[in-house]
Scaffold this motif. Structure first.
Motif, PDB file in Angstrom:
ATOM      1  N   LYS A 116       1.016  -1.303  -0.206  1.00  0.00           N
ATOM      2  CA  LYS A 116      -0.308  -0.267   0.281  1.00  0.00           C
ATOM      3  C   LYS A 116       0.977   0.858  -0.070  1.00  0.00           C
ATOM      4  O   LYS A 116       2.211   1.537   0.533  1.00  0.00           O
ATOM      5  N   THR A 117      -0.005   2.370  -0.580  1.00  0.00           N
ATOM      6  CA  THR A 117       0.736   3.801  -0.316  1.00  0.00           C
ATOM      7  C   THR A 117       0.337   5.204   0.219  1.00  0.00           C
ATOM      8  O   THR A 117      -1.194   4.038   0.059  1.00  0.00           O
ATOM      9  N   GLY A 118       0.868   5.638   0.997  1.00  0.00           N
ATOM     10  CA  GLY A 118      -0.174   5.873   2.145  1.00  0.00           C
ATOM     11  C   GLY A 118       0.098   7.536   2.095  1.00  0.00           C
ATOM     12  O   GLY A 118       1.450   7.997   1.056  1.00  0.00           O
ATOM     13  N   ASP A 146       4.899   4.124   3.208  1.00  0.00           N
ATOM     14  CA  ASP A 146       3.981   3.020   2.543  1.00  0.00           C
ATOM     15  C   ASP A 146       4.701   1.183   2.664  1.00  0.00           C
ATOM     16  O   ASP A 146       5.272   1.711   3.693  1.00  0.00           O
ATOM     17  N   ARG A 149      -9.631  -4.681   2.516  1.00  0.00           N
ATOM     18  CA  ARG A 149     -10.515  -3.758   3.192  1.00  0.00           C
ATOM     19  C   ARG A 149     -11.437  -3.576   3.890  1.00  0.00           C
ATOM     20  O   ARG A 149     -12.621  -5.095   3.310  1.00  0.00           O
ATOM     21  N   TYR A 192     -11.571   2.268   5.440  1.00  0.00           N
ATOM     22  CA  TYR A 192     -10.413   2.079   4.657  1.00  0.00           C
ATOM     23  C   TYR A 192      -8.923   1.127   5.481  1.00  0.00           C
ATOM     24  O   TYR A 192      -7.996   0.796   5.143  1.00  0.00           O
TER      25      TYR A 192
END
Length: 296
Positions: free
Chosen positions: A74-76, A80, A196, A234
């Protein structure tokens, strides 16, 4: 949901093949780290930077283990997350971890951090002054470290108190290693991350169970003096019948943060809206009042 194909030469699969062929006589192989690998960092961090005891039996802590990066999960906004396999070559000892790596402030898209960090102080005065001086390179570096430290500290406290969060394995600078929540196919070796909550359509019974687990988790955080700060469908994983709350770097101190009540109420409204949309009656004001009562 992210899927990761088996890595043919990974220590995890090598160990499985050798164990299946000769479970009693397999000897550890002599290897060196290859591309995308490093020796386990477990012993290179201080004792206080390792996860709480009792440690789960699945966690690999051997000096002979290799960390193999399998791909990005996941990138946030501020970090990451990468999937890491920690395994002892030629041995059945292996586990999967998530490496969450925080970026320096100039490389993050998260710009409202002041609302979350209000009232949060560094343990070292020099570091606190550096963070307040956002123009300096040192200040930006320290800020990234503090986000990682905040998540590790909060996750450790939550895990010890029984909240449904991933086990925090260790922290090393701006990298937090934690339990991977998902499944591995025993035959193909394919790894599948838990989805999610946002994408799930549970039946009525499972929805009720999810709600009870969520309220229990938020209650544990409240009794610790925390609000999650960015709780949404999420940031909650649905691993079968189990809910797992993730992404805790922006935890808010309910006692010292002047925006704490507003942020906690927002968490309640966001989660209640999702459950209501799935057919379960959920009152955000009632949940908010109950959490505040437990916090105080």
């Amino acid at each position: 949901m992210p899927r990761f194909p088996a890595v043919p030469d990974s220590p995890y699969l090598i160990a499985r093949r050798e164990r299946a062929a000769s479970p009693e006589t397999a000897e550890p192989a002599v290897v060196e780290p290859g591309p995308g690998q490093r020796w386990s960092t477990w012993r290179s961090v201080a004792k206080g930077q390792r996860g709480p005891e009792p440690r789960p039996g699945w966690l690999v802590t051997s000096d002979a283990a290799l960390d193999t990066e399998l791909g990005i999960l996941k990138t946030g906004k501020e970090a990451d997350a990468f999937l890491i396999e920690r395994a002892v070559p030629g041995s059945p000892r292996a586990c999967l971890l998530v490496a969450k790596r925080y970026r320096a402030r100039e490389h993050t898209t998260f710009r409202r951090d002041g609302d979350y960090t209000a009232g949060r102080r560094s343990r070292r005065t020099r570091d606190q002054r550096a963070v307040e001086d956002r123009r300096s390179r040192w200040g930006r570096a320290v800020a990234a470290t503090q986000w990682a430290d905040a998540e590790f500290v909060a996750m450790t406290a939550a895990w010890e108190a029984g909240a449904p969060v991933p086990y925090p394995a260790q922290i090393d600078g701006t990298e937090v290693l934690m339990e991977f929540v998902g499944d591995t196919d025993p035959d193909s070796g394919e790894v599948v991350a838990a989805p999610r909550l946002a994408r799930e359509r549970p039946d009525a019974d499972l929805l009720e169970s999810y709600w009870e687990q969520l309220v229990a988790g938020m209650s544990v955080l409240a009794r610790l003096g925390y609000a999650h700060g960015d709780l949404s469908p999420y940031n909650v994983l649905a691993h079968g019948e189990r809910l797992v709350i993730i992404d805790l770097p922006q935890v808010v101190d309910l006692a010292s943060n002047p925006f704490a009540s507003e942020i906690l109420l927002r968490d309640c409204r966001t989660m209640c809206a999702w459950f209501s949309s799935r057919g379960l009656e959920a009152d955000p004001e009632e949940l908010f009042a109950d959490l505040l009562a437990q916090a105080w």
